[in-house]
Motif scaffolding. Sequence first.
Motif, PDB file in Angstrom:
ATOM      1  N   VAL A   1      -5.010  -0.737  -8.751  1.00 44.88           N
ATOM      2  CA  VAL A   1      -4.175  -1.334  -7.713  1.00 44.88           C
ATOM      3  C   VAL A   1      -3.303  -2.445  -8.308  1.00 44.88           C
TER       4      VAL A   1
ATOM      5  N   GLU B   1       0.080  -1.606  -9.764  1.00 42.86           N
ATOM      6  CA  GLU B   1       1.177  -1.349  -8.829  1.00 42.86           C
ATOM      7  C   GLU B   1       1.860  -2.643  -8.368  1.00 42.86           C
TER       8      GLU B   1
ATOM      9  N   GLN C   1      -5.313  -1.493  -1.788  1.00 40.58           N
ATOM     10  CA  GLN C   1      -3.868  -1.300  -1.927  1.00 40.58           C
ATOM     11  C   GLN C   1      -3.140  -1.709  -0.640  1.00 40.58           C
TER      12      GLN C   1
ATOM     13  N   SER D   1      -0.507  -4.880  -0.083  1.00 37.58           N
ATOM     14  CA  SER D   1       0.835  -4.642   0.475  1.00 37.58           C
ATOM     15  C   SER D   1       1.094  -5.539   1.677  1.00 37.58           C
TER      16      SER D   1
END
Length: 492
Positions: free
Chosen positions: A280, A283, A339, A343
């Motif tokens: 994760v 990203e 994740q 976000s």
Amino acid sequence: MYLLYLVCGLLISSCAWAREEDVLEFGDSDFDAKIAEHETALVMFYAPWCGHCKRLKPEYAKAAEDLIRNDPPVALVKVDCTEAGKDTCSKNSVSGYPTLKIFRNGEYSQDYNGPREAAGIVKYMKAQVGPASRELKSIADFEKFLAQAKESVVVGFFEKESDLKAAFLQLANKLREKVQFAHSSFKDILNKQGLTDGVVLFRSAQLKNKFEPESVSYSGTAETADLNDFVTKNFHGLAGLRKSDNQRDFKNPLVVVYYDVDYVKNPKGTNYWRNRVLKVAKEFEGKITFAVAATSEFTHELNEFGIEFAHTDKPRVAARDADDKKYVLREEFSVDNLQNFASELLEGSLEPYIKSEPIPEAQEGSVIVAVAKNFEDVVINNDKDTLIEFYAPWCGHCKKLAPAYDELAEKLKDEEVAIVKIDATANDVSAPFDVRGFPTLYWAPKNAKNKPVKYDGGREVDDFIKYIAKEATNELKGWDRDGNPKTTKTEL
């Protein structure tokens, strides 16, 4: 067979006994002579009744076991300031317990300002001996240096003197307490690395993974500041191991994944979860800082997020955004949930976690009780000058202050001044208020709530009134600017 058990038992007993004996104890009669025998020594000046000393003692002994075997060795010494070492403590200006100081060849060198747990003490003191950067003179030296690293290390490869080498050695000296440095001009090492004037950061073997390179080469200028930025940026990698002695390295926005991190007893299980965090973190590289941390080492921090300590198979996740607001992943840990959590943290769509007592149903007395959930209304948006006391229920000084504080609030109940108190142990305290002891008092003018002033005046009612009369945005109704009553009130 009995003899074998006896020998083993004696060996085990001896090892346990030696661990305690690795801490040397000196007194007034032998301190000067004994401390001079050690090139580098860390001295703990203590009192047997001191709670902080008692908590430090086992960590200190554990560190001593490691440091006495270091090359060169570091001696860990203790001095009892209440008995045999009274004069020594006085001579070394010891005014609180425990006080730790570093001595070199019998002379005081500097105060010890490092961590108070074993691993941190060892790391800090190892950095105090020998050169800031170790010279590697063979391939075997190079490979051993990398193999023994428990965290990232920085190695310089220099065929000859250069500006980069000078910057490298300068940085090594600056960061010697935090980072391990080594350098080499040995031809076989330079050939192996393919460098003649370069610097490389190598990740420790236990932290290597498929999501980031095992090493990172420096490509900047021959400036110490640029090299420092390179080390700082890459040292912990995508998801570093956050510990009590390095937690300030991890900047917000920060996501921390807590679980049974243990690279000694369970490296495979530790990396099982860390690899999922890394997936994760990759990203969100450059946008969010990620870290893993041992639950047992951060129980207090978990409590600050409302997460009760419990041994569990699944990690727990908490975060802070750029404004230091707190967030907790409520769903069970998984790559997808982590994740989504990251976000939403970036988007600002998460609901912050606020540690707060319930909002009082009614205010009793003239002192207004604030909690975290109503702090904005009670303090920030009340359109009044405000005196705020941040207290702890167990604090003796707070209890002593209470009658005067109640009387002050009663006297000022008809003024445009709010007298407020908040239990800072049960409620979050946000910036710009900085509470590090109890009681802490702040004066917040109604037109400058973002710039409160810490109150350090007297604690009697008259002291408070004189201060408030002088600092109030509008002159008080009952007192002039010098704190003198405007009218004489007759009590029946």
